[in-house]
Scaffold this motif. Structure first.
Motif, PDB file in Angstrom:
ATOM      1  N   UNK A 128       7.828  -8.639  -2.860  1.00 29.47           N
ATOM      2  CA  UNK A 128       7.123  -9.491  -2.956  1.00 29.47           C
ATOM      3  C   UNK A 128       5.475  -9.966  -4.172  1.00 29.47           C
ATOM      4  N   UNK A 129       5.614  -9.847  -5.179  1.00 23.64           N
ATOM      5  CA  UNK A 129       4.306  -8.639  -5.771  1.00 23.64           C
ATOM      6  C   UNK A 129       3.870 -10.044  -5.669  1.00 23.64           C
ATOM      7  N   UNK A 130       1.878  -9.542  -5.417  1.00 22.36           N
ATOM      8  CA  UNK A 130       1.047 -10.869  -5.458  1.00 22.36           C
ATOM      9  C   UNK A 130       1.258 -10.658  -6.852  1.00 22.36           C
ATOM     10  N   UNK A 131       0.927 -11.091  -7.708  1.00 18.34           N
ATOM     11  CA  UNK A 131       0.667 -11.544  -9.509  1.00 18.34           C
ATOM     12  C   UNK A 131      -0.404 -12.716  -9.255  1.00 18.34           C
ATOM     13  N   UNK A 132      -1.227 -11.720 -10.729  1.00 13.30           N
ATOM     14  CA  UNK A 132      -2.913 -12.049 -11.001  1.00 13.30           C
ATOM     15  C   UNK A 132      -2.276 -12.025 -12.769  1.00 13.30           C
ATOM     16  N   UNK A 133      -2.916 -13.146 -13.302  1.00 10.97           N
ATOM     17  CA  UNK A 133      -2.448 -12.761 -15.456  1.00 10.97           C
ATOM     18  C   UNK A 133      -4.586 -13.373 -15.256  1.00 10.97           C
ATOM     19  N   UNK A 144       0.454  -1.042  -0.348  1.00 14.82           N
ATOM     20  CA  UNK A 144       0.233   0.208  -0.496  1.00 14.82           C
ATOM     21  C   UNK A 144       0.709   1.301   0.045  1.00 14.82           C
ATOM     22  N   UNK A 145       0.218   2.248  -0.865  1.00 11.36           N
ATOM     23  CA  UNK A 145       0.868   3.269  -0.810  1.00 11.36           C
ATOM     24  C   UNK A 145       2.650   3.837  -1.490  1.00 11.36           C
ATOM     25  N   UNK A 179       0.037  -0.595  -7.860  1.00 16.04           N
ATOM     26  CA  UNK A 179       0.171  -1.754  -8.862  1.00 16.04           C
ATOM     27  C   UNK A 179       0.693  -1.331  -9.650  1.00 16.04           C
ATOM     28  N   UNK A 180       1.387  -2.633 -10.698  1.00 13.27           N
ATOM     29  CA  UNK A 180       1.650  -1.955 -11.808  1.00 13.27           C
ATOM     30  C   UNK A 180       1.584  -3.353 -12.799  1.00 13.27           C
TER      31      UNK A 180
END
Length: 234
Positions: free
Chosen positions: A93-98, A12-13, A64-65
């Motif tokens: 350590x990003x949460x990744x979603x396709x 966040x942020x 997000x990006x």
């Protein structure tokens, strides 16, 4: 139109400009050759830029990006590994979603409110010198939103053109500023940049952008719900 995207959720942020991600992915893929590579970065060849509206774009916002492709579901698979490597190098350590989005636009009886982040007009200074007319921020918003729908019709996203009366665009607030943008050849160019909130009688679904430099994430359109909260497009 079926869009394919990958979204990396950050703490966040946290803010990382979409173009920073674009440059990092390009660096991560340096030396790797595959047929669709130029299109990934909006190039016709390794050295020639595609001047048409990009079908593959790096996008992002606060927290997000990501990346979206309008024409090739496999594009996201090329982005994931170098993007995660870049983000982990920054300590995330990003949460990744396709996922997929159906890009649509439907006329409505009531106005819908949207926010534009970083709408860019790349030719603004040249137009001013040629015509002697300085467009207001609101005029820039209207012109580029109309162009967005003209492009949508050309690409079959909408079945028939939207008229000005159909859209009924009302710019509620807008702020124009200047920005210097760097290009691959090392040059820089001054552009007009606008942040705005506007209403129109269209409901957008999927990921929409207006203006120039869309492959770098500029001009992303966010829906504002009735609680006045801005909704992330992915």
């Amino acid at each position: 139109m079926q869009q394919t995207f990958v979204k990396f959720t950050l703490p966040a942020g946290t803010y990382i400009h979409a173009n920073e991600m674009r440059e990092a992915v390009a660096k991560g893929l340096d030396g790797q050759m595959f047929q669709s590579k130029p299109g990934l970065f909006n190039y016709l060849t390794e050295t020639k830029t595609n001047c048409n509206r990009p079908e593959n774009r790096f996008i992002g916002g606060l927290g997000w990006v990501g990346f979206v492709s309008d024409n090739d579901p496999l594009m996201t698979t090329q982005v994931v590994a170098p993007a995660i490597s870049f983000l982990m190098g920054k300590g995330f350590s990003p949460d990744t979603r396709v996922g997929e989005k159906d890009k649509r636009a439907v006329l409505t009886d009531e106005p819908n409110v949207y926010r534009l982040t970083g709408l860019v007009d790349q030719r603004d200074k040249r137009r001013e010198s040629e015509t002697g007319v300085v467009e207001s921020a609101a005029d820039l918003v209207k012109r580029h939103v109309i162009a967005m729908f003209e492009d949508a019709f050309d690409k079959g996203v909408i079945d028939s053109p939207f008229t000005d009366d159909d859209l009924n665009i009302m710019v509620l607030e807008s702020r124009r500023s200047g920005e210097s943008v760097k290009f691959r050849n090392g040059g820089q160019k001054a552009v007009a940049k606008v942040r705005a909130t506007f209403a129109m009688q269209v409901r957008l679904e999927g990921i929409w952008q207006a203006g120039h430099l869309q492959s770098r994430g500029y001009g992303l359109v966010y829906f504002v719900n009735k609680g006045k909260h801005t909704q992330c497009p992915i």
